[in-house]
Design a protein around this motif. Structure first.
Motif, PDB file in Angstrom:
ATOM      1  N   PHE A 151      35.477  35.002  38.607  1.00  0.00           N
ATOM      2  CA  PHE A 151      35.609  35.992  37.545  1.00  0.00           C
ATOM      3  C   PHE A 151      35.811  35.271  36.219  1.00  0.00           C
ATOM      4  O   PHE A 151      36.628  34.347  36.133  1.00  0.00           O
ATOM      5  N   ARG A 167      32.452  39.742  37.176  1.00  0.00           N
ATOM      6  CA  ARG A 167      32.335  39.038  38.453  1.00  0.00           C
ATOM      7  C   ARG A 167      30.967  38.352  38.513  1.00  0.00           C
ATOM      8  O   ARG A 167      29.934  38.937  38.155  1.00  0.00           O
ATOM      9  N   SER A 183      28.441  41.189  36.965  1.00  0.00           N
ATOM     10  CA  SER A 183      28.834  42.562  37.221  1.00  0.00           C
ATOM     11  C   SER A 183      30.143  42.812  36.476  1.00  0.00           C
ATOM     12  O   SER A 183      31.188  42.279  36.858  1.00  0.00           O
ATOM     13  N   VAL A 185      33.559  44.108  35.270  1.00  0.00           N
ATOM     14  CA  VAL A 185      34.672  44.750  35.944  1.00  0.00           C
ATOM     15  C   VAL A 185      35.465  45.602  34.960  1.00  0.00           C
ATOM     16  O   VAL A 185      35.734  46.784  35.192  1.00  0.00           O
ATOM     17  N   VAL A 240      40.128  43.890  43.110  1.00  0.00           N
ATOM     18  CA  VAL A 240      38.679  43.742  42.968  1.00  0.00           C
ATOM     19  C   VAL A 240      37.960  43.759  44.307  1.00  0.00           C
ATOM     20  O   VAL A 240      36.731  43.669  44.347  1.00  0.00           O
ATOM     21  N   PRO A 245      34.307  49.585  39.974  1.00  0.00           N
ATOM     22  CA  PRO A 245      34.304  48.129  40.118  1.00  0.00           C
ATOM     23  C   PRO A 245      35.637  47.551  40.613  1.00  0.00           C
ATOM     24  O   PRO A 245      35.742  46.377  40.884  1.00  0.00           O
ATOM     25  N   TYR A 246      36.679  48.407  40.721  1.00  0.00           N
ATOM     26  CA  TYR A 246      37.968  47.930  41.222  1.00  0.00           C
ATOM     27  C   TYR A 246      38.787  49.137  41.634  1.00  0.00           C
ATOM     28  O   TYR A 246      38.442  50.300  41.342  1.00  0.00           O
TER      29      TYR A 246
END
Length: 442
Positions: A151, A167, A183, A185, A240, A245-246
């Motif tokens: 990350f 990410r 990607s 986050v 994550v 996304p999380y």
């Protein structure tokens, strides 16, 4: 630390303080310490400076003598800001450059060449390196050896500048990160060009922690740090490995506002952000988990009077901008009179010692036995390195370890627990036992 080094540190501290007045935070050049402008040497001072931090070690404490020595000297770096290793992978070092590259090289001290860059963000992003922006942090997933995930934290764009946590995945067994795997986050709009924070790391609980400044300028003009309906001026904690996304850590040890809707980048939430773990921070510049206890230690850059070291706790409010260090702040948020339970820093130091703290690590290595259990930190501007240690009375004592000429952007910890120093001017250094009797300096 020898008595000679202690005397020189005290004298040099007073001389520094007598050379100029206090500093106020605002926009800064790329080589300015995080969150502060250099002291105004023309301003002078109105009174003899208070030098309360320059005290002899507590009677009976074990003196520690170290040397800070350059390593990997054949390698050239452009504004390095961080240095790290993946867990259980001791053969390579990864160094982040402010401009957007992650340099990789062999951990053998005799190495003279870089490996292929781990990633160059400029291939996929217009990295905004103005003021305190740029590539600011990286964290390897705890399962990096098997999932290849890392990350990165950086700033991009303008009007507004945006802090990005993204990410990336390696497609070649961990040798490089695939730029096309980006990607996002979390993204956060920044109010100004400074106080981006940007450091990130996985905690012992497996969650990703993200430290963010108050959005910049001076005096926290939008009162971000005391307003939990935005992500600035806070330590965030997210999961994550769950959700897209999380996900938000919940349950008995969950985030304090875990039940609320996730907060957007533009600070438009009407409820407190569930991503927040703790708040009331000005500009957290480097923080770390003690690998033995799990405690989270953080250096928070001050405004114009005090730098502070905090131990971050779940749900804690660390006081900015109600106060700076332990004193009230003149431009405090309207909510400050009603604020309760503010958590005190474990250590503060004034402008006689430095103007921009850089958080470090609790030493858990083997090379310097007298340093084990001490929290090592420094100051970007003065180049001084100190340790904090248990004073035997429920508090902490401070001892200077070394006076350097380094612009201390970060400390680093290898997998064996030994410590290093990253200088923004382009060099890397290790902290090692001092073979002589006079303490360490470079």
């Amino acid at each position: 630390m020898s008595q000679k080094l202690f005397f020189l540190l005290c004298v040099s501290s007073v001389l520094v303080a007598c050379g100029g007045g206090s500093s106020n935070s605002g926009g800064s050049a790329n080589t300015t310490p995080p969150g502060n402008n250099p002291p105004n040497l023309a301003a002078g001072i109105d009174a003899r400076p208070v030098n309360a931090s320059c005290l002899a070690p507590p009677r009976g404490s074990v003196s520690t003598s170290v040397t800070v020595t350059e390593v990997f000297a054949p390698l050239n770096f452009l504004q390095p800001v961080a240095m790290l290793q993946p867990a259980a992978q001791n053969t390579r070092w990864f160094v982040l450059e402010k401009g957007g590259r992650v340099r990789v090289f062999d951990s053998n001290l005799n190495t003279g060449a870089f490996d292929t860059d781990f990633i160059d963000l400029t291939a996929i992003s217009v990295v905004n390196t103005a003021s305190e922006g740029g590539l600011l942090g990286m964290a390897f997933h705890p399962d990096f050896a098997t999932n290849g995930q890392a990350f990165l934290s950086w700033t991009e764009g303008s009007n507004p500048t945006v802090s990005v946590i993204a990410r990336f995945t390696s497609l070649d067994g961990g040798q490089t990160l695939d730029p096309g795997s980006r990607s996002d986050v979390i993204t956060i709009n920044q109010d100004f060009a400074n106080h981006n924070g940007g450091h990130l790391a996985f905690g012992p609980d497996g969650y990703l922690y993200i430290g963010l400044g108050d959005g910049g300028s001076a005096d926290d003009p939008f009162d971000r740090a005391q307003d939990t309906t935005n992500l600035l001026g806070a330590m965030l904690r997210i999961d994550v490995d769950s959700g897209v996304p999380y996900a938000i850590p919940g349950g008995a040890n969950g985030n304090p506002f875990a039940a609320n809707a996730m907060c957007p980048a533009d600070h438009s939430s009407a409820t407190s952000c569930p991503e927040i773990y703790a708040w009331g921070l000005r500009n957290p510049w480097r923080w770390s988990f003690d690998r033995a206890s799990g405690d989270l230690w953080l250096g928070d850059v001050g405004q114009g009077a005090f730098e502070e070291i905090d131990r971050i706790e779940l749900g804690g409010n660390y006081g900015w901008d109600c106060r700076e260090g332990l004193i009230g702040h003149g431009s405090a948020a309207l909510s400050c009179p009603a604020a309760t339970g503010l958590i005190n820093p474990v250590h503060v130091y004034d402008r006689s010692q430095g103007v921009s703290v850089t958080g470090g690590f609790v030493y858990r290595g083997a090379a310097i036995p007298s340093l084990v259990g001490s929290y090592v930190f420094g100051d970007f501007s003065s180049g001084t390195i100190w340790r904090l240690f248990d004073d035997g009375s429920g508090g902490f004592a401070v001892e200077p370890l070394a006076v350097t000429n380094l612009s201390i952007a970060s400390f680093a910890e290898d997998n064996a627990g030994e410590l290093y120093v990253v200088s923004l001017s382009g060099s890397l250094h290790s902290i090692v036992p001092d073979a002589g009797s006079g303490g360490g300096s470079v």
